[in-house]
Design a protein around this motif. Sequence first.
Motif, PDB file in Angstrom:
ATOM      1  N   ILE A  13      -3.228  -7.522  10.966  1.00 25.94           N
ATOM      2  CA  ILE A  13      -3.244  -6.301  11.786  1.00 25.94           C
ATOM      3  C   ILE A  13      -4.677  -5.779  11.868  1.00 25.94           C
ATOM      4  O   ILE A  13      -5.504  -6.088  10.995  1.00 25.94           O
ATOM      5  CB  ILE A  13      -2.272  -5.238  11.194  1.00 25.94           C
ATOM      6  N   GLY A  14      -4.964  -4.985  12.904  1.00 29.55           N
ATOM      7  CA  GLY A  14      -6.298  -4.386  13.040  1.00 29.55           C
ATOM      8  C   GLY A  14      -7.356  -5.464  13.153  1.00 29.55           C
ATOM      9  O   GLY A  14      -7.206  -6.425  13.909  1.00 29.55           O
TER      10      GLY A  14
ATOM     11  N   SER B 188      -7.868  -7.796  11.358  1.00 32.73           N
ATOM     12  CA  SER B 188      -7.351  -9.110  10.970  1.00 32.73           C
ATOM     13  C   SER B 188      -6.416  -9.696  12.028  1.00 32.73           C
ATOM     14  O   SER B 188      -5.714 -10.669  11.770  1.00 32.73           O
ATOM     15  CB  SER B 188      -6.644  -9.021   9.615  1.00 32.73           C
TER      16      SER B 188
ATOM     17  N   GLY C  94      -5.841  -7.550   1.394  1.00 35.52           N
ATOM     18  CA  GLY C  94      -4.677  -8.212   0.802  1.00 35.52           C
ATOM     19  C   GLY C  94      -3.570  -7.246   0.427  1.00 35.52           C
ATOM     20  O   GLY C  94      -2.587  -7.643  -0.198  1.00 35.52           O
TER      21      GLY C  94
ATOM     22  N   THR D 212       1.150  -6.114   7.123  1.00 38.17           N
ATOM     23  CA  THR D 212       0.936  -7.553   6.986  1.00 38.17           C
ATOM     24  C   THR D 212       1.839  -8.112   5.887  1.00 38.17           C
ATOM     25  O   THR D 212       2.437  -9.180   6.028  1.00 38.17           O
ATOM     26  CB  THR D 212      -0.551  -7.835   6.689  1.00 38.17           C
TER      27      THR D 212
ATOM     28  N   GLY E 299     -13.587  -5.476   8.571  1.00 38.56           N
ATOM     29  CA  GLY E 299     -12.453  -6.059   9.302  1.00 38.56           C
ATOM     30  C   GLY E 299     -12.741  -6.178  10.792  1.00 38.56           C
ATOM     31  O   GLY E 299     -12.506  -7.209  11.413  1.00 38.56           O
TER      32      GLY E 299
ATOM     33  N   GLN F  41     -11.001  -0.875  18.910  1.00 36.02           N
ATOM     34  CA  GLN F  41     -11.120  -0.785  17.452  1.00 36.02           C
ATOM     35  C   GLN F  41     -12.584  -0.767  17.028  1.00 36.02           C
ATOM     36  O   GLN F  41     -13.003   0.059  16.228  1.00 36.02           O
ATOM     37  CB  GLN F  41     -10.412  -1.936  16.727  1.00 36.02           C
TER      38      GLN F  41
ATOM     39  N   GLU G 165     -13.170   2.875  15.667  1.00 31.28           N
ATOM     40  CA  GLU G 165     -13.101   2.920  14.204  1.00 31.28           C
ATOM     41  C   GLU G 165     -14.500   3.042  13.611  1.00 31.28           C
ATOM     42  O   GLU G 165     -14.688   3.606  12.536  1.00 31.28           O
ATOM     43  CB  GLU G 165     -12.374   1.680  13.650  1.00 31.28           C
TER      44      GLU G 165
HETATM   45  O1  G6P Z   1      -7.529  -6.972   6.752  1.00 30.52           O
HETATM   46  P1  G6P Z   1      -6.783  -5.843   6.118  1.00 30.52           P
HETATM   47  O2  G6P Z   1      -7.352  -5.458   4.803  1.00 30.52           O
HETATM   48  O3  G6P Z   1      -5.316  -6.139   6.055  1.00 30.52           O
HETATM   49  O4  G6P Z   1      -6.981  -4.593   7.042  1.00 30.52           O
HETATM   50  C1  G6P Z   1      -6.487  -4.511   8.329  1.00 30.52           C
HETATM   51  C2  G6P Z   1      -6.986  -3.262   9.008  1.00 30.52           C
HETATM   52  O5  G6P Z   1      -6.402  -2.125   8.408  1.00 30.52           O
HETATM   53  C3  G6P Z   1      -7.150  -1.033   7.979  1.00 30.52           C
HETATM   54  O6  G6P Z   1      -6.332   0.080   7.993  1.00 30.52           O
HETATM   55  C4  G6P Z   1      -8.449  -0.744   8.680  1.00 30.52           C
HETATM   56  O7  G6P Z   1      -8.426   0.463   9.370  1.00 30.52           O
HETATM   57  C5  G6P Z   1      -8.897  -1.838   9.607  1.00 30.52           C
HETATM   58  O8  G6P Z   1     -10.279  -1.782   9.734  1.00 30.52           O
HETATM   59  C6  G6P Z   1      -8.488  -3.172   9.071  1.00 30.52           C
HETATM   60  O9  G6P Z   1      -8.989  -4.194   9.892  1.00 30.52           O
END
Ligand code: G6P
Length: 529
Positions: free
Chosen positions: A122-123, A125, A179, A184, A237, A318, A322
């Motif tokens: 998500i985001g 990722s 993680g 996710t 991210g 984003q 962000e």
């Molecule tokens: O890659 P992750 O740690 O799962 O994060 C996924 C996303 O969620 C977060 O809330 C951040 O706001 C994002 O910048 C990030 O890309």
Amino acid sequence: MTERELWERYQRHLCVVPSVGLTLDISRMNFGADFLDGMRSRMDAAFQAMDALEKGAIANPDEKRRVGHYWLRAPELAPEAELKTAVTSMQAQVAAFAKDVHAGKVKPAKAAKFTQVLIVGIGGSALGPQLVADALGSGRDAMQVHFLDNTDPDGMDRVLNGLGERLAETLAVVISKSGGTKETRNGMLEAEAAWRQRGLDFGAHAVAVTGDGSELDTYAKGHKWLRTFPMWDWVGGRTSVMSAVGLLPAQLQGLDVEGFLAGAKDMDAATRVHDVAANPAALLALMWFHAGGGKGQKDMVILPYKDRLMLMSKYLQQLVMESLGKELSLDGKVVNQGIAVYGNKGSTDQHAYVQQLREGVNNFFVTFVEVLKDRDGKSLAVEGDNTSGDYLLGFLLGTRRALFEKGRESMTLTVPDVSARTVGALVALHERAVGLYASLVNINAYHQPGVEAGKKAAGRVLELQGKLLAKLKSAKAEARSADQLAQDIGAADEAETVFKLLQHLSANGDHGVKRTGGARPAEARFQAG
Ligand SMILES: O=P(O)(O)OC[C@H]1O[C@H](O)[C@H](O)[C@@H](O)[C@@H]1O
């Protein structure tokens, strides 16, 4: 301004990047003759901050982190040998793994080959892999890519049911830098269950991209997944598309990863120069500053006239929002900075919201993206000698002119094609522009403290639900109102949240909660079934 004057302004200010065949036209932004000079000292400071960042300074002071996405396409510029090795070894691992998957050396238990990739993230990722997959993919790809990027149960069903029998030949790539992202994690557990239902071992079909020692890393190792690929705290991210986050999906899909990295690297070289007129990222940042008065007063509308770049606005949403949407300046003053980003694609959007752009509230500036190459091969003449591509350009130029006539500002990015090189260059251009703009307005572009508030509040909501369910079960048979139940669990002040929880619980069969009484909140009664 007459057409002649505009043509001269276009030529005077056109920024040309020959290495990637990109031009940036800022002539239709109404900045005054002295604007660029007036911004010189601020821009010099921004260049210096960027130089320091690239050399390994702690450019993200709140999290005390370095910011290294530029090293992902130029590992030789990383400040230490270990960082360089980390990047080159990740690239080699990703390429070798994809090669083994394509060759059937890494294969699923009950099928000859992996043919599908399911990305769970998500985001940052997900958005990068989604942009790349959509911009560069075709029916001829080595593998087809699918995404779970939310905790929407029906959304997940749609993707997993769509894969159906093909789950046996699907490789799951679970991506999370931290993680620990719940959406996710949920997607991963739902995917795992779908594999299990078909008598398949998820671990034998799964890889992870995550930080060393994260929850996901531990889970992947504990459940004997095929392998894990690294993510590092010095890559954010939203700027991770050139780490394993973006490179693994792209390699598996069979895209031109080398071209993608090379396009970004060439753009980095062009945007590293301190000469504003020759640096498209500096010009972009300055135009953003000009348009919104350095306060984000105007929204950024991204309008690529190309279907393949449709996700660019989502990706930039984003990256820009962000990064730039911050309450505090670097000195701790309340500044409430940011630039809103939206858009889709032309000419489609001309049949939707462009009406407002031309005639409604003038609170935006447009970035048109013009792609010179229409398609592979020759085009049909659809009217007289004109092709569909001729129309696409006609609509872009027509809309640009119509906006200009009404005092609406726009920029135009022109690129030769939608190749991996071009997409890499566009990503790198905007990454740099965001970093420079953040310096111009004195904020930290590399943290996202605001995101945490929503996550914490969601945690409290689920905690409340736990108490509520326990209460409903203990008070079986007795139908109670949301207000009564809120009091019962010691959360009288949270009656609205309690009502929303009860409404959701009773709309789904999972917890056996029943609703009776009237339609209005005060009339509704809830009980465990
Ligand atoms: O890659 P992750 O740690 O799962 O994060 C996924 C996303 O969620 C977060 O809330 C951040 O706001 C994002 O910048 C990030 O890309």
